[in-house]
Design a protein around this motif. Structure first.
Motif, PDB file in Angstrom:
ATOM      1  N   GLU A  31       0.789  -1.128  -0.008  1.00 42.89           N
ATOM      2  CA  GLU A  31      -0.050   0.003  -0.007  1.00 42.89           C
ATOM      3  C   GLU A  31       0.945   1.329  -0.112  1.00 42.89           C
ATOM      4  OE1 GLU A  31      -2.167   2.736  -0.084  1.00 42.89           O
ATOM      5  OE2 GLU A  31      -3.548   0.792   0.106  1.00 42.89           O
ATOM      6  N   ALA A  32       0.933   1.856  -1.170  1.00 39.95           N
ATOM      7  CA  ALA A  32       1.733   3.127  -1.328  1.00 39.95           C
ATOM      8  C   ALA A  32       1.758   4.278  -0.152  1.00 39.95           C
ATOM      9  CB  ALA A  32       1.443   3.795  -2.463  1.00 39.95           C
ATOM     10  N   GLU A  33       0.619   4.163   0.566  1.00 38.57           N
ATOM     11  CA  GLU A  33       0.158   5.393   1.371  1.00 38.57           C
ATOM     12  C   GLU A  33       0.612   4.946   2.803  1.00 38.57           C
ATOM     13  OE1 GLU A  33      -3.278   7.423   0.500  1.00 38.57           O
ATOM     14  OE2 GLU A  33      -2.556   8.108  -1.538  1.00 38.57           O
ATOM     15  N   ALA A  34       0.675   3.561   2.885  1.00 36.70           N
ATOM     16  CA  ALA A  34       0.624   2.931   4.453  1.00 36.70           C
ATOM     17  C   ALA A  34       1.476   3.615   5.347  1.00 36.70           C
ATOM     18  CB  ALA A  34       0.701   1.458   4.065  1.00 36.70           C
ATOM     19  N   GLU A  35       2.691   4.075   5.094  1.00 36.04           N
ATOM     20  CA  GLU A  35       3.500   4.577   5.900  1.00 36.04           C
ATOM     21  C   GLU A  35       3.015   6.029   6.525  1.00 36.04           C
ATOM     22  OE1 GLU A  35       8.177   6.005   6.330  1.00 36.04           O
ATOM     23  OE2 GLU A  35       7.656   4.773   4.601  1.00 36.04           O
ATOM     24  N   ALA A  36       2.755   6.823   5.467  1.00 28.28           N
ATOM     25  CA  ALA A  36       2.236   8.221   5.649  1.00 28.28           C
ATOM     26  C   ALA A  36       0.885   8.196   6.678  1.00 28.28           C
ATOM     27  CB  ALA A  36       1.861   8.988   4.675  1.00 28.28           C
ATOM     28  N   ARG A  37      -0.089   6.942   6.181  1.00 33.74           N
ATOM     29  CA  ARG A  37      -1.100   6.823   7.175  1.00 33.74           C
ATOM     30  C   ARG A  37      -0.840   6.501   8.644  1.00 33.74           C
ATOM     31  NH1 ARG A  37      -4.888   3.606   2.967  1.00 33.74           N
ATOM     32  NH2 ARG A  37      -5.527   5.584   1.663  1.00 33.74           N
ATOM     33  N   LEU A  38       0.290   5.578   8.684  1.00 33.38           N
ATOM     34  CA  LEU A  38       0.707   5.025   9.818  1.00 33.38           C
ATOM     35  C   LEU A  38       1.543   6.103  10.882  1.00 33.38           C
ATOM     36  CD1 LEU A  38       0.961   2.346  11.699  1.00 33.38           C
ATOM     37  CD2 LEU A  38       3.350   2.038  10.545  1.00 33.38           C
ATOM     38  N   GLN A  39       2.085   7.065  10.280  1.00 31.85           N
ATOM     39  CA  GLN A  39       2.630   7.930  11.047  1.00 31.85           C
ATOM     40  C   GLN A  39       1.584   8.964  11.816  1.00 31.85           C
ATOM     41  OE1 GLN A  39       5.861   8.386  11.860  1.00 31.85           O
ATOM     42  NE2 GLN A  39       6.121   6.460  11.009  1.00 31.85           N
ATOM     43  N   ALA A  40       0.717   9.080  10.846  1.00 24.63           N
ATOM     44  CA  ALA A  40      -0.473  10.153  11.165  1.00 24.63           C
ATOM     45  C   ALA A  40      -1.053   9.498  12.554  1.00 24.63           C
ATOM     46  CB  ALA A  40      -1.316  10.376  10.129  1.00 24.63           C
ATOM     47  N   ILE A  41      -1.433   8.295  12.445  1.00 26.71           N
ATOM     48  CA  ILE A  41      -2.061   7.387  13.661  1.00 26.71           C
ATOM     49  C   ILE A  41      -1.252   7.785  14.789  1.00 26.71           C
ATOM     50  CG2 ILE A  41      -2.715   5.203  14.377  1.00 26.71           C
ATOM     51  CD1 ILE A  41      -3.458   4.606  11.273  1.00 26.71           C
ATOM     52  N   MET A  42       0.124   7.144  14.654  1.00 23.63           N
ATOM     53  CA  MET A  42       1.117   7.069  15.761  1.00 23.63           C
ATOM     54  C   MET A  42       1.459   8.419  16.302  1.00 23.63           C
ATOM     55  SD  MET A  42       3.182   3.892  14.654  1.00 23.63           S
ATOM     56  CE  MET A  42       4.159   3.693  16.287  1.00 23.63           C
ATOM     57  N   GLN A  43       1.578   9.594  15.606  1.00 24.48           N
ATOM     58  CA  GLN A  43       1.861  10.522  16.336  1.00 24.48           C
ATOM     59  C   GLN A  43       0.820  11.432  16.551  1.00 24.48           C
ATOM     60  OE1 GLN A  43       3.925  12.793  12.865  1.00 24.48           O
ATOM     61  NE2 GLN A  43       5.606  11.279  12.979  1.00 24.48           N
ATOM     62  N   ASN A  44      -0.530  11.067  16.720  1.00 21.71           N
ATOM     63  CA  ASN A  44      -1.607  11.391  17.203  1.00 21.71           C
ATOM     64  C   ASN A  44      -1.556  11.288  18.739  1.00 21.71           C
ATOM     65  OD1 ASN A  44      -4.557  11.771  18.175  1.00 21.71           O
ATOM     66  ND2 ASN A  44      -4.628  12.692  16.280  1.00 21.71           N
ATOM     67  N   PRO A  45      -1.893  12.570  19.613  1.00 26.27           N
ATOM     68  CA  PRO A  45      -1.850  12.255  21.062  1.00 26.27           C
ATOM     69  C   PRO A  45      -2.716  11.050  21.509  1.00 26.27           C
ATOM     70  CG  PRO A  45      -2.155  14.673  20.408  1.00 26.27           C
ATOM     71  CD  PRO A  45      -2.414  13.566  19.112  1.00 26.27           C
ATOM     72  N   SER A  46      -3.934  10.619  20.909  1.00 28.95           N
ATOM     73  CA  SER A  46      -4.531   9.647  21.214  1.00 28.95           C
ATOM     74  C   SER A  46      -3.925   8.334  21.193  1.00 28.95           C
ATOM     75  CB  SER A  46      -5.902   9.342  20.374  1.00 28.95           C
ATOM     76  OG  SER A  46      -5.387   9.134  19.025  1.00 28.95           O
ATOM     77  N   TYR A  47      -2.722   8.253  20.645  1.00 27.22           N
ATOM     78  CA  TYR A  47      -1.933   6.932  20.663  1.00 27.22           C
ATOM     79  C   TYR A  47      -1.006   6.846  21.962  1.00 27.22           C
ATOM     80  CZ  TYR A  47       0.496   2.961  18.461  1.00 27.22           C
ATOM     81  OH  TYR A  47       1.021   1.767  18.511  1.00 27.22           O
ATOM     82  N   ALA A  48      -0.840   7.921  22.422  1.00 28.89           N
ATOM     83  CA  ALA A  48       0.073   7.883  23.712  1.00 28.89           C
ATOM     84  C   ALA A  48      -0.413   6.951  24.674  1.00 28.89           C
ATOM     85  CB  ALA A  48       0.727   9.242  24.078  1.00 28.89           C
ATOM     86  N   GLU A  49       0.389   6.286  25.563  1.00 29.77           N
ATOM     87  CA  GLU A  49      -0.152   5.536  26.674  1.00 29.77           C
ATOM     88  C   GLU A  49      -0.572   6.996  27.795  1.00 29.77           C
ATOM     89  OE1 GLU A  49       2.255   2.066  28.125  1.00 29.77           O
ATOM     90  OE2 GLU A  49       3.570   3.045  26.537  1.00 29.77           O
ATOM     91  N   ALA A  50      -1.630   6.528  28.506  1.00 25.55           N
ATOM     92  CA  ALA A  50      -2.281   7.485  29.299  1.00 25.55           C
ATOM     93  C   ALA A  50      -1.166   8.129  30.291  1.00 25.55           C
ATOM     94  CB  ALA A  50      -3.459   6.817  29.991  1.00 25.55           C
TER      95      ALA A  50
END
Length: 313
Positions: A31-50
């Motif tokens: 998936e060509a856009e997979a890496e960019a999408r993954l970075q957007a997910i993981m860099q969002n504050p919601s992904y950080a452990e509480a």
């Protein structure tokens, strides 16, 4: 014959011979856009452990958790150090060491003499004279800290608000005696640095005044108030109210400098006005020296059947 089972070697606690499917991200070839999408997910504050999300921890909804943490960290540290009882010493941040007060007075006198008509400089001179007079209480606080520290009981410690002035004096005296000494600092809009005489590991920083007050009282075997201002009055009257109402068991409360404290508040007027009961006059007493204050605290606990420390054999 009965076959014995083959016991496999224990698995490695963290490593695997074969990686699990989720240990690698979806590849760009799939998936060509997979890496960019993954970075957007993981860099969002919601992904950080509480517990690693600082912004989340400071939201209004997490206030109750912050209150618990403010209490618990200090409790764990004090318990780990074996501190069971404290002599809590309050006092103004503006109390000067005698040498400092003397230098400030000399500078103020020079300025006032050079500008005899300048009212601001004349007022600065009057304040410098007053601070020079009050500087003796810095030495009293230091001596009291030394007397407590010289007991040599690691379960008994001087505790202050951790700042300069009278607080520094008391911590410094305990430091002079080679004893542990505690400071309960508070975060403020204008940062309060801890004084340098606190024991590393026993300078605790609070966010909430209420939790700081709780820890001042929790282990207090006595409270001593050097001359001070709003902060000292806040802690002093809070403690007296707790003792008056028996929300906490009575402990010695000693005010250093009778003339100063009678100028600050009139306990006789309060009693005559019926705002306090006659017995409430007995919730504290005055002392003029560190030795007088310390001897009184030790005597009070002896009468109370709660000796501060075991006498050396």
């Amino acid at each position: 014959m009965t076959r014995r089972p083959v016991i496999p070697e224990p698995a490695h606690p963290t490593e695997r011979r074969q990686p699990l499917p989720w240990e690698k991200p979806k590849s760009a070839t799939e998936e060509a856009e997979a890496e960019a999408r993954l970075q957007a997910i993981m860099q969002n504050p919601s992904y950080a452990e509480a517990d690693r999300d600082i912004d989340f921890l400071h939201t209004d909804g997490i206030r109750s958790v912050r209150l618990q943490l403010d209490y618990l960290k200090a409790e764990e540290i004090l318990s780990a150090h074996g501190i069971e009882r404290t002599i809590v010493i309050f006092g103004s941040t503006r109390l000067r060491e005698p040498d400092t007060a003397r230098n400030e007075l000399s500078a103020a006198h020079h300025e006032a003499t050079a500008h005899p008509g300048d009212e601001a400089r004349q007022r600065a001179l009057r304040l410098a004279e007053r601070r020079m007079d009050l500087s003796r209480y810095y030495e009293i606080g230091r001596e009291l800290g030394r007397l407590v520290g010289a007991v040599g009981d690691p379960r008994l410690a001087v505790m202050t608000g951790g700042g300069p002035g009278g607080m520094e004096a008391a911590n410094r005296g305990a430091y002079d005696a080679g004893a542990k000494t505690v400071g309960l600092n508070i975060t403020l809009p204008r940062e309060q640095y801890p004084n340098p005489y606190l024991t590393p590991g026993l300078c605790l920083q609070f966010h909430y005044f209420a939790l700081r007050k709780l820890h001042f009282m929790k282990r207090a075997a006595a409270i001593v108030a050097l001359p001070g201002g709003f902060g000292t009055l806040d802690e002093l009257f809070g403690a007296l109210t707790l003792i008056q109402t028996r929300k906490t068991a009575p402990i010695p409360v000693v005010l250093i400098g009778e003339a100063y404290w009678r100028g600050v508040f009139d306990v006789d007027f309060l009693a005559e006005a019926g705002s306090i009961d006659e017995e409430d006059r007995e919730l504290f007493w005055f002392a003029e020296s560190a030795q007088e204050a310390w001897d009184g605290i030790v005597a009070w606990h002896k009468l109370n059947g709660s000796p501060l420390f075991e006498a050396a054999e």
